[in-house]
Enzyme design. Structure first.
Site, PDB file in Angstrom:
ATOM      1  N   PRO A  88      39.260  45.702  33.617  1.00  0.00           N
ATOM      2  CA  PRO A  88      39.833  44.601  32.830  1.00  0.00           C
ATOM      3  C   PRO A  88      40.597  45.091  31.591  1.00  0.00           C
ATOM      4  O   PRO A  88      41.394  44.343  31.025  1.00  0.00           O
ATOM      5  CB  PRO A  88      38.612  43.783  32.403  1.00  0.00           C
ATOM      6  N   GLU A 115      28.793  46.803  34.093  1.00  0.00           N
ATOM      7  CA  GLU A 115      29.601  46.541  32.894  1.00  0.00           C
ATOM      8  C   GLU A 115      30.760  47.524  32.761  1.00  0.00           C
ATOM      9  O   GLU A 115      31.656  47.323  31.946  1.00  0.00           O
ATOM     10  CB  GLU A 115      28.731  46.590  31.639  1.00  0.00           C
ATOM     11  N   ARG A 153      53.404  48.340  51.498  1.00  0.00           N
ATOM     12  CA  ARG A 153      54.607  47.552  51.813  1.00  0.00           C
ATOM     13  C   ARG A 153      55.885  48.239  51.365  1.00  0.00           C
ATOM     14  O   ARG A 153      56.956  47.976  51.898  1.00  0.00           O
ATOM     15  CB  ARG A 153      54.540  46.175  51.140  1.00  0.00           C
ATOM     16  N   ASP A 168      61.253  40.740  49.240  1.00  0.00           N
ATOM     17  CA  ASP A 168      60.030  40.221  48.648  1.00  0.00           C
ATOM     18  C   ASP A 168      60.311  39.641  47.271  1.00  0.00           C
ATOM     19  O   ASP A 168      61.119  40.152  46.518  1.00  0.00           O
ATOM     20  CB  ASP A 168      58.967  41.317  48.510  1.00  0.00           C
TER      21      ASP A 168
HETATM   22  C1  9D3 Z   1      31.485  41.408  29.123  1.00  0.00           C
HETATM   23  C2  9D3 Z   1      32.932  41.406  29.293  1.00  0.00           C
HETATM   24  N1  9D3 Z   1      33.476  41.716  30.624  1.00  0.00           N
HETATM   25  C3  9D3 Z   1      34.657  42.581  30.391  1.00  0.00           C
HETATM   26  C4  9D3 Z   1      35.940  41.807  30.429  1.00  0.00           C
HETATM   27  C5  9D3 Z   1      32.531  42.397  31.521  1.00  0.00           C
HETATM   28  C6  9D3 Z   1      33.102  42.826  32.801  1.00  0.00           C
HETATM   29  C7  9D3 Z   1      33.728  41.929  33.667  1.00  0.00           C
HETATM   30  C8  9D3 Z   1      34.205  42.354  34.899  1.00  0.00           C
HETATM   31  C9  9D3 Z   1      32.999  44.143  33.165  1.00  0.00           C
HETATM   32  C10 9D3 Z   1      33.485  44.558  34.410  1.00  0.00           C
HETATM   33  C11 9D3 Z   1      34.072  43.664  35.256  1.00  0.00           C
HETATM   34  C12 9D3 Z   1      34.532  44.110  36.597  1.00  0.00           C
HETATM   35  N2  9D3 Z   1      35.992  43.952  36.759  1.00  0.00           N
HETATM   36  C13 9D3 Z   1      36.719  44.948  37.276  1.00  0.00           C
HETATM   37  O1  9D3 Z   1      36.186  45.976  37.624  1.00  0.00           O
HETATM   38  C14 9D3 Z   1      38.166  44.790  37.380  1.00  0.00           C
HETATM   39  C15 9D3 Z   1      39.030  43.722  37.008  1.00  0.00           C
HETATM   40  C16 9D3 Z   1      38.791  42.426  36.447  1.00  0.00           C
HETATM   41  O2  9D3 Z   1      37.665  41.978  36.212  1.00  0.00           O
HETATM   42  N3  9D3 Z   1      39.887  41.643  36.180  1.00  0.00           N
HETATM   43  C17 9D3 Z   1      41.162  42.036  36.442  1.00  0.00           C
HETATM   44  N4  9D3 Z   1      41.431  43.224  36.970  1.00  0.00           N
HETATM   45  C18 9D3 Z   1      40.363  44.040  37.239  1.00  0.00           C
HETATM   46  S1  9D3 Z   1      40.507  45.559  37.891  1.00  0.00           S
HETATM   47  C19 9D3 Z   1      38.891  45.837  37.888  1.00  0.00           C
END
Ligand code: 9D3
Length: 246
Positions: A88, A115, A153, A168
């Site tokens: 994220p 996490e 792609r 695309d």
């Molecule tokens: C407590 C706050 N969160 C962080 C924003 C915790 C959290 C949420 C989701 C920690 C890890 C995750 C797992 N998400 C991914 O691994 C992930 C992801 C995503 O959640 N949103 C957009 N792109 C991606 S790429 C990997």
């Protein structure tokens, strides 16, 4: 193109090369996929891949050592490929980022769970960090599958007749025009007449106008990043005038 994925859930990621465009590309030998499971590189009795965060708080953090070993195995099998951590906190993914990486010809995707990953492993091993966008999913696996699909792609020969990466959406910065097939009338709604008249030049112009108009209606941000020529501007002006009349 060779994709390597470091993941606790190889069974989730592997089917991405079994279906559709990516499936055909794999059959043709254009892409291959190898998964590396950190759990296979644990050395303790419980095969631990995570532990509690220093400083306290909820959730678990992925341990450095099994990840380092799994990444090392992936790097040895795919030399020179960048390690891309899907998280994220990453840069928001764009077609341009995918195209640049597809050109380079290989990638190692690192998928987090829980996490996230110990920051020191990220500093030591990660070359780039990508996010799908500002919403929460449960781990990096679905993001790795998105990247593999989108990059495949873009490989020469991956798309069949009629399909084309250049057509695309986003490649040319406009949304697609609407599409229709049988029946000629559905729920009282006819297919736009222009598509039935056999005048292919007129159809092409109509489709371009629809693409411009929908982009203006739904994604004005895309038009702001883009210079329209006089002909396209005239087509869009006509679309806007027609929208205002209705
Ligand atoms: C407590 C706050 N969160 C962080 C924003 C915790 C959290 C949420 C989701 C920690 C890890 C995750 C797992 N998400 C991914 O691994 C992930 C992801 C995503 O959640 N949103 C957009 N792109 C991606 S790429 C990997």
């Amino acid at each position: 193109m060779r994709f390597d994925v470091v993941t606790l859930f190889p069974g989730l990621v592997e089917p991405v090369i079994e279906h559709g465009v990516v499936g055909r590309a794999a059959e043709q030998g254009l892409v291959e996929l190898h998964c590396w499971n950190p759990r296979d590189y644990t050395r303790d009795r419980h095969r631990s891949v995570d532990d509690r965060p220093y400083g306290g708080g909820p959730g678990m953090i992925m341990l450095i050592e099994p990840l380092e070993a799994a990444i090392g195995a992936a790097r040895a099998a795919n030399p020179g490929a960048p390690v891309i951590y899907l998280s994220p906190q990453g840069r928001r993914l764009t077609q341009q980022m995918l195209a640049d990486r597809a050109q380079q010809g290989a990638a190692i995707f690192l998928c987090g769970r829980y996490e996230g990953i110990d920051e020191r492993l990220i500093e030591a091993e990660v070359d780039d960090e990508w996010s799908l966008g500002d919403y929460v999913i449960s781990g990096g696996e679905l993001a790795a599958m998105v990247c593999i699909d989108a990059m495949t792609r873009l490989l020469p020969g991956a798309l069949g007749h009629g399909e084309s990466a250049a057509r695309d959406s986003f490649s040319d910065g406009l949304l697609d025009c609407p599409h229709y097939t049988r029946p000629e009338e559905y729920a009282g709604r006819p297919v736009p007449r222009v598509l039935l008249n056999g005048n292919h030049r007129q159809i092409e112009v109509w489709r371009e106008q629809q693409a411009l108009g929908r982009t203006w209606l739904r994604r004005p941000d895309l038009l702001e990043q883009r210079e329209l020529d006089a002909r396209q501007q005239a087509l869009l002006d006509e679309f806007i005038a027609a929208t205002r009349k209705r």
